[in-house]
Design a protein around this motif. Structure first.
Motif, PDB file in Angstrom:
ATOM      1  N   UNK A  33      -1.774  19.247  -3.789  1.00  0.00           N
ATOM      2  CA  UNK A  33      -1.380  20.593  -3.352  1.00  0.00           C
ATOM      3  C   UNK A  33      -1.141  21.447  -4.583  1.00  0.00           C
ATOM      4  N   UNK A  34      -1.574  22.697  -4.524  1.00  0.00           N
ATOM      5  CA  UNK A  34      -1.250  23.638  -5.604  1.00  0.00           C
ATOM      6  C   UNK A  34      -0.745  24.941  -4.987  1.00  0.00           C
ATOM      7  N   UNK A  35       0.157  25.599  -5.725  1.00  0.00           N
ATOM      8  CA  UNK A  35       0.723  26.853  -5.206  1.00  0.00           C
ATOM      9  C   UNK A  35      -0.368  27.891  -4.986  1.00  0.00           C
ATOM     10  N   UNK A  36      -1.378  27.904  -5.922  1.00  0.00           N
ATOM     11  CA  UNK A  36      -2.407  28.949  -5.838  1.00  0.00           C
ATOM     12  C   UNK A  36      -3.659  28.471  -5.093  1.00  0.00           C
ATOM     13  N   UNK A  37      -3.641  27.261  -4.593  1.00  0.00           N
ATOM     14  CA  UNK A  37      -4.790  26.755  -3.826  1.00  0.00           C
ATOM     15  C   UNK A  37      -5.988  26.404  -4.688  1.00  0.00           C
ATOM     16  N   UNK A  38      -5.799  26.324  -6.040  1.00  0.00           N
ATOM     17  CA  UNK A  38      -6.951  26.037  -6.904  1.00  0.00           C
ATOM     18  C   UNK A  38      -7.407  24.586  -6.782  1.00  0.00           C
ATOM     19  N   UNK A  39      -6.578  23.705  -6.241  1.00  0.00           N
ATOM     20  CA  UNK A  39      -7.025  22.337  -5.932  1.00  0.00           C
ATOM     21  C   UNK A  39      -6.151  21.786  -4.799  1.00  0.00           C
TER      22      UNK A  39
ATOM     23  N   UNK B 265       0.851  -1.182   0.000  1.00  0.00           N
ATOM     24  CA  UNK B 265       0.000   0.000   0.000  1.00  0.00           C
ATOM     25  C   UNK B 265       0.894   1.242   0.000  1.00  0.00           C
ATOM     26  N   UNK B 266       0.567   2.206  -0.846  1.00  0.00           N
ATOM     27  CA  UNK B 266       1.365   3.426  -0.868  1.00  0.00           C
ATOM     28  C   UNK B 266       0.463   4.639  -0.698  1.00  0.00           C
ATOM     29  N   UNK B 267       1.106   5.780  -0.471  1.00  0.00           N
ATOM     30  CA  UNK B 267       0.409   7.058  -0.356  1.00  0.00           C
ATOM     31  C   UNK B 267       0.935   7.932  -1.492  1.00  0.00           C
ATOM     32  N   UNK B 268       0.056   8.695  -2.148  1.00  0.00           N
ATOM     33  CA  UNK B 268       0.459   9.506  -3.297  1.00  0.00           C
ATOM     34  C   UNK B 268       0.288  10.984  -2.950  1.00  0.00           C
ATOM     35  N   UNK B 269       1.349  11.751  -3.114  1.00  0.00           N
ATOM     36  CA  UNK B 269       1.286  13.205  -2.885  1.00  0.00           C
ATOM     37  C   UNK B 269       1.637  13.872  -4.213  1.00  0.00           C
ATOM     38  N   UNK B 270       0.737  14.717  -4.714  1.00  0.00           N
ATOM     39  CA  UNK B 270       0.913  15.295  -6.052  1.00  0.00           C
ATOM     40  C   UNK B 270       0.748  16.813  -5.945  1.00  0.00           C
ATOM     41  N   UNK B 271       1.780  17.534  -6.350  1.00  0.00           N
ATOM     42  CA  UNK B 271       1.727  18.993  -6.294  1.00  0.00           C
ATOM     43  C   UNK B 271       2.027  19.618  -7.647  1.00  0.00           C
ATOM     44  N   UNK B 272       1.471  20.807  -7.873  1.00  0.00           N
ATOM     45  CA  UNK B 272       1.746  21.559  -9.106  1.00  0.00           C
ATOM     46  C   UNK B 272       1.455  23.032  -8.828  1.00  0.00           C
ATOM     47  N   UNK B 273       1.788  23.869  -9.822  1.00  0.00           N
ATOM     48  CA  UNK B 273       1.541  25.296  -9.606  1.00  0.00           C
ATOM     49  C   UNK B 273       0.044  25.592  -9.537  1.00  0.00           C
ATOM     50  N   UNK B 274      -0.719  25.005 -10.486  1.00  0.00           N
ATOM     51  CA  UNK B 274      -2.169  25.234 -10.535  1.00  0.00           C
ATOM     52  C   UNK B 274      -2.882  23.905 -10.785  1.00  0.00           C
ATOM     53  N   UNK B 275      -4.211  23.910 -10.665  1.00  0.00           N
ATOM     54  CA  UNK B 275      -4.965  22.660 -10.841  1.00  0.00           C
ATOM     55  C   UNK B 275      -4.801  22.084 -12.247  1.00  0.00           C
ATOM     56  N   UNK B 276      -4.699  22.960 -13.269  1.00  0.00           N
ATOM     57  CA  UNK B 276      -4.549  22.475 -14.646  1.00  0.00           C
ATOM     58  C   UNK B 276      -3.249  21.694 -14.834  1.00  0.00           C
ATOM     59  N   UNK B 277      -2.257  22.012 -14.027  1.00  0.00           N
ATOM     60  CA  UNK B 277      -0.957  21.358 -14.187  1.00  0.00           C
ATOM     61  C   UNK B 277      -0.837  20.063 -13.381  1.00  0.00           C
ATOM     62  N   UNK B 278      -1.928  19.673 -12.733  1.00  0.00           N
ATOM     63  CA  UNK B 278      -1.949  18.343 -12.092  1.00  0.00           C
ATOM     64  C   UNK B 278      -2.302  17.313 -13.172  1.00  0.00           C
ATOM     65  N   UNK B 279      -1.482  17.277 -14.208  1.00  0.00           N
ATOM     66  CA  UNK B 279      -1.758  16.403 -15.357  1.00  0.00           C
ATOM     67  C   UNK B 279      -1.508  14.945 -14.939  1.00  0.00           C
TER      68      UNK B 279
END
Ligand SMILES: Cc1cc2nc3c(=O)[nH]c(=O)nc-3n(C[C@H](O)[C@H](O)[C@H](O)COP(=O)(O)OP(=O)(O)OC[C@H]3O[C@@H](n4cnc5c(N)ncnc54)[C@H](O)[C@@H]3O)c2cc1C
Ligand code: FES
Length: 304
Positions: free
Chosen positions: A185-191, A152-166
């Motif tokens: 996590x996003x830098x601008x809090x959009x997601x 079992x793993x945990x996934x942490x995904x960050x980007x500048x904006x929600x659109x860049x969570x490709x």
């Protein structure tokens, strides 16, 4: 906290296992925010990649670029007749990748690989997959590989904006299969959380069984922050590095990364007999000894 023994998917100086083979484009589609997903069918003789490894893509003539372009493997799925479908998630950023982006299903190109050393998927502890932007590619593959091992793993995904969570839907699907958590996590809090993957780790780490084994890929600043975060917390950080690469096989000496004091000691203790393709006491070759390195092995103040 005691250091857990780490295992890697390939020894530092194992036999050369890569091959050059002709691959065929079987799927090539837009994944949004300037990214594309590419599936290549490779022949049975092409060794199956492990998560964290990469291949060199050699574009066929006429091509504006002479040298191959390195690309992380994002998936590897068996196909009929012993063939394998190898997937990539990439951004067309320059002449080579823009030429690649124009290839349609049925087109062919040469691939060299699989290259380098991957993530330590069997290392004891809690595997935490940490992705920054398009660095998600090898972590989708790592999530598949860990699930196949029943881990079992945990996934942490960050980007500048929600659109860049490709690729976020792919990450979610993988976590749903193993009932694992996906933290965004996003830098601008959009997601997700407004902040960085390190802010997420600060929140979730106390609730996860130690030691944490970070498997990460993303921008250099993110990897440096993970190296700094992990050291005092007894977490192990295995980071997929990028460097400008020509050969991908240790020959051109074009991708050196400076070792830390600990890295030099490890080299002298364990790797002094390794062929020079793997670098020397001062510098590791990113393509052969990496691209996945344990954070403490590198001198982060000297990496550009
Ligand atoms: C091990 C590894 C794995 C990678 N995995 C991925 C991936 O999964 N998805 C993805 O989108 N990108 C990935 N890259 C980056 C990708 O290789 C570059 O974006 C690509 O080589 C750029 O080529 P270009 O001709 O389009 O751009 P260029 O016009 O040559 O340059 C554009 C930018 O890419 C950098 N670059 C150029 N050539 C190389 C090279 N040979 N190696 C590294 N960087 C280069 C340049 O410094 C410049 O910043 C990876 C790189 C490495 C080293
Ligand atoms: S790319 Fe040639 S030595 Fe690493």
């Amino acid at each position: 906290m005691a250091r857990a023994a780490s295992t890697r998917s390939a020894p530092v100086a194992g036999p050369v296992t890569w091959r050059q083979a002709r691959a065929r484009v079987v799927r090539h589609e837009d994944w949004g925010a300037g990214h594309r997903w590419l599936d290549l069918e490779v022949p049975p003789a092409f060794p199956k990649p492990v998560a964290g490894q990469f291949v060199q893509l050699l574009l066929e003539s006429p091509s504006p670029v002479l040298l191959p372009r390195p690309m992380s493997v994002a998936s590897a799925t068996p196909a009929p007749g012993g063939r394998v479908i190898v997937g990539f998630l990439y951004a067309p950023v320059g002449s080579g990748t823009r030429t690649l982006a124009a290839l349609r299903p049925g087109a062919t190109l040469e691939v060299l690989g699989p290259l380098g050393r991957g993530y330590p998927l069997d290392a004891p502890g809690t595997p935490v997959l940490v992705a920054g932007g398009r660095g998600v590619a090898p972590l989708l593959f790592a999530a598949d590989a860990l699930a196949r091992r029943g881990r079992k793993s945990v996934f942490v995904f960050g980007a500048r904006t929600r659109d860049l969570l490709v690729g976020v839907d792919e990450a979610r699907r993988r976590m749903a299969k193993i009932d694992g958590a996906l933290h965004l996590a996003t830098d601008d809090g959009s997601r997700g959380l407004r902040g960085t993957v390190v802010d997420v780790l600060d929140r979730i780490a106390p609730k996860l069984p130690a030691p944490l084994v970070l498997h990460a890929c993303g921008p250099h600043a993110m990897l440096h922050a993970l190296a700094t975060w992990s050291a005092p917390r007894g977490a192990h950080a295995w980071l997929a590095m990028e460097s400008v690469m020509a050969c991908g096989t240790g020959v051109c000496r074009g991708c050196p990364l400076p070792r830390s004091t600990a890295g030099r000691e490890t080299y002298r203790r364990e790797r002094a007999d390794a062929p020079s393709l793997y670098g020397n006491a001062e510098y590791a070759m990113c393509c052969t000894e990496g691209p996945v390195f344990e954070a403490r092995e590198l001198d982060w103040d000297r990496i550009e």
